[in-house]
Design a protein around this motif. Sequence first.
Motif, PDB file in Angstrom:
ATOM      1  N   MET A  60      32.786  42.578  36.696  1.00 19.22           N
ATOM      2  CA  MET A  60      32.888  44.042  37.088  1.00 19.22           C
ATOM      3  C   MET A  60      34.160  44.152  37.972  1.00 19.22           C
ATOM      4  SD  MET A  60      28.848  44.243  38.508  1.00 19.22           S
ATOM      5  CE  MET A  60      28.736  42.687  39.020  1.00 19.22           C
ATOM      6  N   PRO A  61      34.979  44.459  37.083  1.00 21.30           N
ATOM      7  CA  PRO A  61      36.559  44.591  37.512  1.00 21.30           C
ATOM      8  C   PRO A  61      36.639  45.940  38.094  1.00 21.30           C
ATOM      9  CG  PRO A  61      36.648  44.998  35.185  1.00 21.30           C
ATOM     10  CD  PRO A  61      35.189  44.439  35.539  1.00 21.30           C
ATOM     11  N   PRO A  62      37.778  46.202  39.052  1.00 25.68           N
ATOM     12  CA  PRO A  62      37.986  47.461  39.679  1.00 25.68           C
ATOM     13  C   PRO A  62      38.597  48.261  38.753  1.00 25.68           C
ATOM     14  CG  PRO A  62      39.581  45.935  40.481  1.00 25.68           C
ATOM     15  CD  PRO A  62      38.508  45.182  39.755  1.00 25.68           C
ATOM     16  N   ASN A  63      38.134  49.620  38.757  1.00 21.18           N
ATOM     17  CA  ASN A  63      38.783  50.816  37.901  1.00 21.18           C
ATOM     18  C   ASN A  63      38.642  50.315  36.602  1.00 21.18           C
ATOM     19  OD1 ASN A  63      41.014  50.016  40.384  1.00 21.18           O
ATOM     20  ND2 ASN A  63      40.186  52.382  40.371  1.00 21.18           N
ATOM     21  N   ALA A  64      37.447  49.728  36.202  1.00 20.95           N
ATOM     22  CA  ALA A  64      37.108  49.811  34.810  1.00 20.95           C
ATOM     23  C   ALA A  64      35.663  49.479  34.658  1.00 20.95           C
ATOM     24  CB  ALA A  64      37.999  48.352  34.251  1.00 20.95           C
ATOM     25  N   PRO A  65      35.374  49.698  33.448  1.00 13.37           N
ATOM     26  CA  PRO A  65      33.747  49.534  33.422  1.00 13.37           C
ATOM     27  C   PRO A  65      33.345  47.849  33.311  1.00 13.37           C
ATOM     28  CG  PRO A  65      34.632  50.727  31.371  1.00 13.37           C
ATOM     29  CD  PRO A  65      35.712  50.274  32.239  1.00 13.37           C
ATOM     30  N   ALA A  66      32.218  47.582  33.510  1.00 13.88           N
ATOM     31  CA  ALA A  66      31.631  46.302  33.729  1.00 13.88           C
ATOM     32  C   ALA A  66      31.806  45.724  32.186  1.00 13.88           C
ATOM     33  CB  ALA A  66      30.129  46.276  33.999  1.00 13.88           C
ATOM     34  N   ALA A  67      32.026  44.681  32.176  1.00 17.09           N
ATOM     35  CA  ALA A  67      32.249  43.872  30.828  1.00 17.09           C
ATOM     36  C   ALA A  67      31.034  42.763  30.772  1.00 17.09           C
ATOM     37  CB  ALA A  67      33.709  43.063  30.814  1.00 17.09           C
ATOM     38  N   LYS A  68      30.192  43.164  29.752  1.00 15.08           N
ATOM     39  CA  LYS A  68      28.764  42.335  29.722  1.00 15.08           C
ATOM     40  C   LYS A  68      29.088  41.248  28.446  1.00 15.08           C
ATOM     41  CE  LYS A  68      23.815  42.378  30.097  1.00 15.08           C
ATOM     42  NZ  LYS A  68      24.037  41.217  31.181  1.00 15.08           N
ATOM     43  N   GLY A  69      28.773  40.094  28.462  1.00 10.28           N
ATOM     44  CA  GLY A  69      28.987  38.993  27.564  1.00 10.28           C
ATOM     45  C   GLY A  69      30.533  38.485  27.512  1.00 10.28           C
ATOM     46  N   ARG A  70      30.605  37.081  26.912  1.00 11.58           N
ATOM     47  CA  ARG A  70      31.727  36.485  26.675  1.00 11.58           C
ATOM     48  C   ARG A  70      32.691  37.241  25.864  1.00 11.58           C
ATOM     49  NH1 ARG A  70      29.083  30.693  26.019  1.00 11.58           N
ATOM     50  NH2 ARG A  70      28.990  30.211  28.257  1.00 11.58           N
ATOM     51  N   ALA A  71      32.347  37.958  24.783  1.00  8.84           N
ATOM     52  CA  ALA A  71      33.303  38.504  24.034  1.00  8.84           C
ATOM     53  C   ALA A  71      33.950  39.834  24.865  1.00  8.84           C
ATOM     54  CB  ALA A  71      32.483  39.197  22.910  1.00  8.84           C
ATOM     55  N   ALA A  72      33.190  40.537  25.503  1.00  5.40           N
ATOM     56  CA  ALA A  72      33.716  41.765  26.251  1.00  5.40           C
ATOM     57  C   ALA A  72      34.629  41.262  27.429  1.00  5.40           C
ATOM     58  CB  ALA A  72      32.503  42.522  26.969  1.00  5.40           C
ATOM     59  N   ALA A 144      30.365  38.541  38.229  1.00  8.56           N
ATOM     60  CA  ALA A 144      31.489  38.539  39.295  1.00  8.56           C
ATOM     61  C   ALA A 144      32.045  40.090  39.648  1.00  8.56           C
ATOM     62  CB  ALA A 144      32.656  37.585  38.548  1.00  8.56           C
ATOM     63  N   ILE A 145      32.202  40.302  40.770  1.00  2.00           N
ATOM     64  CA  ILE A 145      32.919  41.391  41.191  1.00  2.00           C
ATOM     65  C   ILE A 145      33.825  41.381  42.020  1.00  2.00           C
ATOM     66  CG2 ILE A 145      30.841  41.858  42.954  1.00  2.00           C
ATOM     67  CD1 ILE A 145      31.176  44.873  42.201  1.00  2.00           C
ATOM     68  N   TYR A 146      34.829  42.125  41.996  1.00  2.00           N
ATOM     69  CA  TYR A 146      35.909  42.066  43.000  1.00  2.00           C
ATOM     70  C   TYR A 146      36.963  43.227  43.003  1.00  2.00           C
ATOM     71  CZ  TYR A 146      37.962  41.276  38.397  1.00  2.00           C
ATOM     72  OH  TYR A 146      38.522  41.384  37.080  1.00  2.00           O
ATOM     73  N   ASN A 147      37.245  43.511  44.076  1.00  2.00           N
ATOM     74  CA  ASN A 147      38.289  44.682  44.202  1.00  2.00           C
ATOM     75  C   ASN A 147      39.343  44.390  45.358  1.00  2.00           C
ATOM     76  OD1 ASN A 147      37.226  45.437  47.043  1.00  2.00           O
ATOM     77  ND2 ASN A 147      35.370  45.511  45.894  1.00  2.00           N
ATOM     78  N   SER A 148      40.301  45.192  45.375  1.00  2.00           N
ATOM     79  CA  SER A 148      41.701  45.072  46.273  1.00  2.00           C
ATOM     80  C   SER A 148      41.581  45.602  47.248  1.00  2.00           C
ATOM     81  CB  SER A 148      42.669  45.817  45.257  1.00  2.00           C
ATOM     82  OG  SER A 148      43.971  45.787  45.972  1.00  2.00           O
ATOM     83  N   ASP A 149      42.000  45.158  48.245  1.00  2.00           N
ATOM     84  CA  ASP A 149      42.401  45.604  49.731  1.00  2.00           C
ATOM     85  C   ASP A 149      43.472  46.908  49.818  1.00  2.00           C
ATOM     86  OD1 ASP A 149      40.561  43.785  50.513  1.00  2.00           O
ATOM     87  OD2 ASP A 149      42.020  42.358  51.310  1.00  2.00           O
TER      88      ASP A 149
END
Length: 160
Positions: A60-72, A144-149
Motif C-alpha cells: 500500500m504505497p502512498p499516493n497510489a492504489p494498493a498493489a495486490k499479488g506479486r505481479a502487481a 506493507a504500508i508506508y508514507n512520507s513525513d
Amino acid sequence: MIRNLTLTLAALTLAATGASAQANPETAGIAKTRTAFEKSVAAQDAAAIAKLFTADGTEMPPNAPAAKGRAAIEAFHKSFAQQFMNHGFSLAATETKVLGDTAYEIGTYKQTLMVMKGGGMIDDTGKYIVLLKKDASGWLITHAIYNSDNPLPGQAPAKK
C-alpha cells in the motif's frame, strides 16, 4: 543498600531483556527479510522485491492504489523505477513482534530519489508497518504500508 539493590535489579532487567531479544531466531529471520528488501529496493529490482511478499501479499504505497499479488507489486516497482532512480534507501526497525508464525514490524525509512524527468533530487523520510508470515522459505511480507513525513508539494509542513 537499597540503592545498590535497585541498580542490581535494573542491570539484571536490562541484561535479561537484551538476552531474550538477541536469542530470538525469529527476529533474526525478519531482519534477514528486511535486509533483502533494502538491497532489492536500492537495486530497483522489482522482481526481487515482489518475491519478498507472499503470493497474495499487498503493498500500500502512498499516493497510489494498493498493489495486490506479486505481479502487481512487481509492476508497481517497475513503474516507480521508470520515474525515479534510488540513490540510497535504508530501513530502521523500531519495534518487531513475533506471534507464532506471524509478525509485525514498525519502523522508519530514508531514501534519496532522483526524478528521471528533470533530474531533481528528493530526500525523503517516513514510517512503515509490515505484517509478515513465516513459511518453509522464511519470513515473507503479507502487507506493507508506508508514507512520507514530508508534505506534498505546495502543502505546508505539519506541526509537531
